[in-house]
Design a protein around this motif. Structure first.
Motif, PDB file in Angstrom:
ATOM      1  N   HIS B  27     -20.267  85.042  34.383  1.00 46.74           N
ATOM      2  CA  HIS B  27     -20.983  85.317  35.623  1.00 46.74           C
ATOM      3  C   HIS B  27     -21.277  86.807  35.721  1.00 46.74           C
ATOM      4  N   LEU B  29     -22.866  90.356  36.547  1.00 44.63           N
ATOM      5  CA  LEU B  29     -23.486  90.816  37.782  1.00 44.63           C
ATOM      6  C   LEU B  29     -25.003  90.864  37.624  1.00 44.63           C
ATOM      7  N   GLU B  30     -25.431  91.363  36.471  1.00 42.23           N
ATOM      8  CA  GLU B  30     -26.875  91.403  36.226  1.00 42.23           C
ATOM      9  C   GLU B  30     -27.336  90.004  35.893  1.00 42.23           C
ATOM     10  N   TRP B  31     -28.365  89.575  36.520  1.00 43.83           N
ATOM     11  CA  TRP B  31     -28.863  88.231  36.275  1.00 43.83           C
ATOM     12  C   TRP B  31     -30.285  88.347  35.775  1.00 43.83           C
ATOM     13  N   VAL B 452     -22.099  90.796  48.302  1.00 43.66           N
ATOM     14  CA  VAL B 452     -22.824  90.720  47.035  1.00 43.66           C
ATOM     15  C   VAL B 452     -22.051  91.493  45.969  1.00 43.66           C
ATOM     16  N   ARG B 470     -20.069  84.465  40.754  1.00 45.55           N
ATOM     17  CA  ARG B 470     -20.451  85.802  41.183  1.00 45.55           C
ATOM     18  C   ARG B 470     -21.338  85.645  42.419  1.00 45.55           C
ATOM     19  N   ARG B 472     -24.289  86.695  44.387  1.00 44.80           N
ATOM     20  CA  ARG B 472     -25.503  87.467  44.130  1.00 44.80           C
ATOM     21  C   ARG B 472     -26.399  87.575  45.344  1.00 44.80           C
ATOM     22  N   SER B 473     -26.105  86.791  46.370  1.00 45.98           N
ATOM     23  CA  SER B 473     -26.866  86.912  47.608  1.00 45.98           C
ATOM     24  C   SER B 473     -25.925  86.567  48.752  1.00 45.98           C
ATOM     25  N   GLU B 665     -23.769  77.858  37.762  1.00 44.73           N
ATOM     26  CA  GLU B 665     -23.747  78.576  39.040  1.00 44.73           C
ATOM     27  C   GLU B 665     -23.687  77.598  40.213  1.00 44.73           C
ATOM     28  N   GLU B 762     -31.699  84.461  46.257  1.00 42.38           N
ATOM     29  CA  GLU B 762     -30.687  84.043  45.293  1.00 42.38           C
ATOM     30  C   GLU B 762     -31.326  83.995  43.904  1.00 42.38           C
ATOM     31  N   THR B 764     -30.530  83.013  41.070  1.00 42.78           N
ATOM     32  CA  THR B 764     -30.349  81.863  40.174  1.00 42.78           C
ATOM     33  C   THR B 764     -31.109  80.637  40.661  1.00 42.78           C
TER      34      THR B 764
END
Ligand code: FES
Ligand code: FES
Lengths: 182, 814
Positions: B27, B29-31, B452, B470, B472-473, B665, B762, B764
């Motif tokens: 997971h 952090l950078e997606w 976040v 993780r 992310r939003s 996710e 989000e 993902t």
């Protein structure tokens, strides 16, 4: 036994047992817009207009309706030309699964005939026996208030559809017009 | 914020183990987000707009076809009725079917011993495979475990005859002791519901000698050690929830027949067509390929139709009679023999320092799964794994649950899936602790909730379900701000009458979006020569508007009007595989499959556009029903591309796109709930003036529909706070047989609900979306309990909140 009904302007001669309930008879005749959601008489999904008044068709033996003029949801607008009440439900996103909606629209029709400019409280009371599991009633109530305006307002049919916005502040008010932004 | 460099303070085992490091890698952090995912709303043509719901014109004119509406299309249709147990526990020793069989119009009667009755064990839970629910049921039962357990089934020429015949069937029993209360059921000397050889596919932690179908536990850090520390106060409270009915207005309905190609077809009101097909194949020993499950319009599900509740009976009757058979459950059966929310007792415990730092969080749930174990373990798991991660900064956390059988009807999946029970306990408990410490309840929460970048370990503490993720939003801050403003948090006026007191309560909630690593959605897109499209999706629209969201997603990618896309969803013979409509996964998982399918097709569209415009594909984009060049403005209509691809003279192609999606996710959506209540301190009567719920669902694919989902969910949550649910008499018979007796809030008894969509992105999800429809189901019971506490100082912990309970608490207080 033979019964005669006028359904959505069409005269029908129907073969049925006298105790058959009107909802089943209408559904058998192809008016499947009449919905059944309970063991009878409680959910309001089976409402039709009988001589202009909204009644649960499941709660009525067909013999009691012999000779009556009936309007089902099929007697409102068509898919390409919705009745203003139907259009208001669509525009307000008041329809989710749709199962309760025919009964809800039929009830709205009766309400607006009798009370052209209902208050929010009157709308809520009018649909108290139209059970809906999906919507929380908020959007149907907004749709019905808007429908009142479309049907009876100054001829001005709202066209912006009451697109949802944050300004749909739902103050508990009994004054019409205050709960919507159309 | 927790990162590899910044381990949790005082973290015990919460500091990173090897497994955690692996999770961090899984997971990052950078997606890596596709470029087209992240456009601003005003750069989009279809997504983020309140597009008209695709099936609305059909629905409002009564033209839509639900399962029962197919009746008139099947001459020779037979109608099913079911004989159900009259006793809560025992053995059927004899079923006399002779009087029924003699009746005119009766086609067949099936008993547990009939040749056509499947005798395999199964679970009705419509879940993934291998199934996480025990196989503990039979289609028709000799060993009956609740009033309502199916024993025999009739098929007759009309519904009245079927029902009359069912009534003429005489059943003899050998009665056994029974138990209705889960605490009693869990004691050593309680009557036992299952013998050792009566369950297959047993679930972790089962102990049938104590009626326990499962026990689960997860922990991070060390809770026991923390509560023993000198610098903490330990707070404890216990909460109780109702047996809520799904009460979808269309009852469970299935029509079964065998077609001219010997295929066994079920037209059925279901959320899980593919799981149903697999389960029927198991039960009837028919190859999966020979079963077709087709979902028409569905009149609501809410989890109640994430189960194969009625399908086997009409199929068995149809095989026995060689006719099409329809089975429509009655409303009475819905209350007494279908599914409901698991009633639970949940104990919450925290260890908190003087200055308000939560050092440990501990929840324990005793879940009443009823007579059978469907969804029992997984729902209980979510009591912890959905709400607790909200406070992911707490270093020590534990969740444990015992899931026990009683001789009551079966429970199952229901919107929120355990999170409502856990949210009541957690959010009610934290509110009380904050009051105790004299800390503002909102600030108290804010000091511990997720942000976040956090790696949420609490979600992973139960193992597979909702594994570590993780964040992310997260729009919690904005949800709270906007909710406060809408409810009038800062300028609450008290009523003039001295005995009336007004208070606002609030609660937070988090859910998941899909089950991480455990779901699959797929979609297919075909282009017609006129430039229109057929979209085939396994994802299931049960009234939520999923079909419309799928169309919007595809239209956004293809740059065409929504009306140019014809959708067909959920018919296992036609549409691709999908796990079904549950776990808040539809838009996220199936929607992403649609996006991929549309992108796949778009590639081919650009190829053909490039041939026609004579510019490289890299210059080209789709939009307004065209392929156009971003360099030269040259364009070609999709229609021309459709004709050229289908009828071109040097080369031909049917433009097809396919997409499948599964993911590790499961991003949480968030909600902040506010309830404004006025309580009469003399009578305990109260009025809820308004509910406000602000939801961070990422990007709302269709804001109008999303608001509708939020309001409907919040109404369901309100009902859980003020309605008794399904109750039983002492003989285990459902005291609720109709909507009247269920006594839920009607339109005039429902306070106004204001829904606020807080937009985050989000990365993902398809175009930034996460889920919306479950999280607002969790929040009214705690918010209302907190509001009553604020208004008159008493705490109601067992649902429903009633004037009688408030009055009694006020009297106790005096
Ligand atoms: S079926 Fe007629 S009111 Fe429910
Ligand atoms: S829209 Fe589903 S019951 Fe009303």
């Amino acid at each position: 036994m033979q019964f005669s009904l006028t359904v959505n302007g069409e005269s029908l001669e129907i073969e049925a047992a006298p105790d058959d309930d009107l909802a089943s008879v209408l559904r058998r005749e192809g008016y499947t817009g009449v919905k059944c959601g309970c063991d009878g008489g409680v959910c309001g999904a089976s409402k039709v207009l009988i001589e202009g008044s909204a009644e649960m068709a499941c709660g009525k033996a067909v013999r009691e309706a012999d000779g009556a003029t009936i309007r089902t949801i099929e007697g409102f607008g068509s898919q390409d030309d919705l009745h203003p009440i139907q259009q208001a439900f669509v525009d307000h996103f008041a329809v989710q699964c749709g199962f309760c909606i025919p009964g809800m629209i039929v009830q709205t029709k009766e309400l607006l005939e009798e009370t052209p400019n209902p208050t929010e409280g009157e709308v809520r009371e009018a649909i108290d026996d139209n059970l809906c599991r999906c919507t929380g009633y908020q959007k149907p109530v907004e749709a019905i208030l808007d429908a009142a305006e479309r049907v009876h307002g100054d001829g001005a049919v709202a066209t912006d559809g009451g697109a949802p916005s944050e300004s749909t502040a739902h103050e508990a008010t009994d004054r019409p017009g205050e709960t919507r932004d159309t | 914020m927790t990162t590899e460099d910044d381990p949790k303070p005082d973290g015990g085992t919460a500091s990173h183990t090897e497994q955690d490091v692996a999770a961090l890698e899984d997971h990052p952090l950078e997606w890596d987000e596709p470029e087209n995912n992240n456009l601003a709303p005003d750069e989009r043509a279809s997504v983020s707009r309140p597009a008209e719901k695709d099936d609305d014109p059909k629905l409002v004119t009564g033209q839509a076809k639900y399962t029962a509406d197919y009746e008139t299309q099947f001459p020779g249709l037979a109608y099913a009725a079911v004989v159900r147990s009259e006793i809560p526990h025992g053995y059927v020793t004899d079923v006399d079917t002779s009087a029924a069989e003699e009746m005119d119009g009766v086609r067949t009667v099936l008993t547990p011993w009939s040749e056509e009755t499947p005798d395999a064990k199964y679970t009705s839970a419509g879940q993934s495979y291998p199934e996480p629910s025990p196989w503990d049921m039979n289609v028709l039962n000799e060993h009956v475990r609740y009033v309502g357990d199916p024993i025999a089934a009739v098929a007759a020429d009309d519904a009245e005859t079927a029902r009359a015949a069912a009534e003429r069937i005489a059943v003899e029993y050998e009665e056994d002791e029974y138990v209705l209360d889960p605490e009693d059921a869990y004691s050593e000397d309680a009557p036992q519901l299952f013998g050792d050889d009566e369950v297959e596919n047993e679930i972790v932690g089962h102990d049938y000698s104590r009626n326990r179908m499962s026990q689960i536990e997860g922990e991070i850090g060390d809770v026991d050690e923390t509560v023993d520390r000198d610098d903490v106060h330990v707070h404890e409270s216990e909460w109780e929830t109702i047996r809520q009915s799904h009460a979808q207005i269309e009852t469970h309905t299935t029509l079964a027949y065998t077609d001219e190609d010997d295929r066994h077809v079920l037209v059925t009101s279901t959320q899980v067509p593919n799981h149903t097909r697999r389960q029927l194949a198991h039960l009837f020993d028919i190859p999966i390929r020979d079963i077709r499950v087709s979902k028409p319009r569905v009149g609501g599900g809410f989890g109640g139709k994430q189960a194969m509740v009625v399908e086997p009976i009409p199929l068995a009757l149809s095989l026995a009679t060689d006719r099409p058979v329809i089975y429509e459950a009655t409303r009475e059966e819905e209350f007494s023999a279908m599914r409901s929310r698991h009633p639970m007792k949940v104990r919450a415990r925290t260890a908190v320092t003087d200055d308000g730092s939560i050092e440990a969080l501990d929840l324990y749930a005793l879940s009443n799964t009823g007579a059978y174990g469907s969804h029992g373990m997984t729902v209980a798991g979510n009591v912890g794994s959905k709400p607790m991660p909200l406070y992911s900064k707490v270093p020590n956390a534990r969740f444990k649950a015992d899931i026990v059988h009683t001789n009551t009807p079966q429970t199952g999946a229901m919107r929120g899936y355990g999170a409502p029970q856990g949210t009541l306990a957690l959010e009610g408990h934290l509110d009380e602790v904050a009051r105790d410490l004299d800390i503002d309840p909102i600030e108290f929460r804010q000091n511990h909730y997720m942000e976040v970048g956090d790696l949420d370990e609490i979600a992973g503490m139960m193992g597979g379900e909702g594994a570590e993720r993780r964040i992310r939003s997260c729009g919690l801050d904005e949800c709270i701000e906007r909710g406060k403003e809408a409810i009038g948090w800062d300028d609450l006026e008290q009523p003039d009458e001295a005995q009336l007191h007004r208070g606002i309560g609030m609660a937070l909630s988090a859910q998941g979006t899909g089950v991480a690593g455990d779901e699959l959605g797929a979609a297919q897109l075909m282009m017609n020569e006129d430039g229109s499209f057929h979209l085939h999706v396994g994802g299931v629209d049960i009234g939520t508007g999923a079909d419309t969201a799928f169309i919007q997603i595809a239209a956004e990618v293809l740059g065409c009007p929504e009306t140019d896309i014809v959708i067909k969803s959920s018919d296992t013979d036609v549409t691709p595989f999908d796990y079904g409509a549950y776990a808040s996964s539809t838009t996220y998982i199936s929607g992403m499959a649609v996006k991929k399918a549309a992108e796949d097709a778009k590639e081919r569209i650009l190829y053909w556009g490039s041939k026609l415009i004579e510019e490289p594909e890299s210059n080209l984009e789709t939009g307004n029903g065209k392929v156009y060049s971003e360099e030269t403005d040259a364009s070609v209509d999709l229609e021309e591309i459709g004709y050229e691809a289908a009828y071109g003279h040097d080369e031909r192609e049917h433009i097809l796109g396919k997409g499948t999606h599964c993911t590790e996710e499961s991003p949480p959506p968030f909600a902040a709930q506010f309830a404004d209540v006025t309580v009469d301190e003399e009578t305990g009567e109260f009025e809820v003036n308004k509910l406000v719920v602000a939801v961070d669902c990422g990007v709302a694919i269709n804001p109008g529909m999303a608001e509708g989902q939020v309001e409907g969910a919040n109404h369901m949550s309100y009902e859980m706070a003020v309605c008794e649910g399904i109750t039983f008499d002492d003989d285990g018979r459902s005291a609720v047989t109709s909507f009247d007796e269920y006594d839920w809030p009607t339109a005039s008894e429902t306070p106004p609900i204001e829904s606020i969509l807080v937009e985050t992105h989000e990365p993902t999800g398809p175009f930034g979306a996460k889920s919306v429809a479950e999280v607002p189901t969790n929040t009214v019971p705690p918010a209302l309990s907190n509001a009553v506490r604020e208004a008159v100082g008493v705490r109601i912990t067992d649902m429903p909140i009633t004037p009688e309970k408030i009055r009694a608490a006020l009297e106790d207080d005096e």
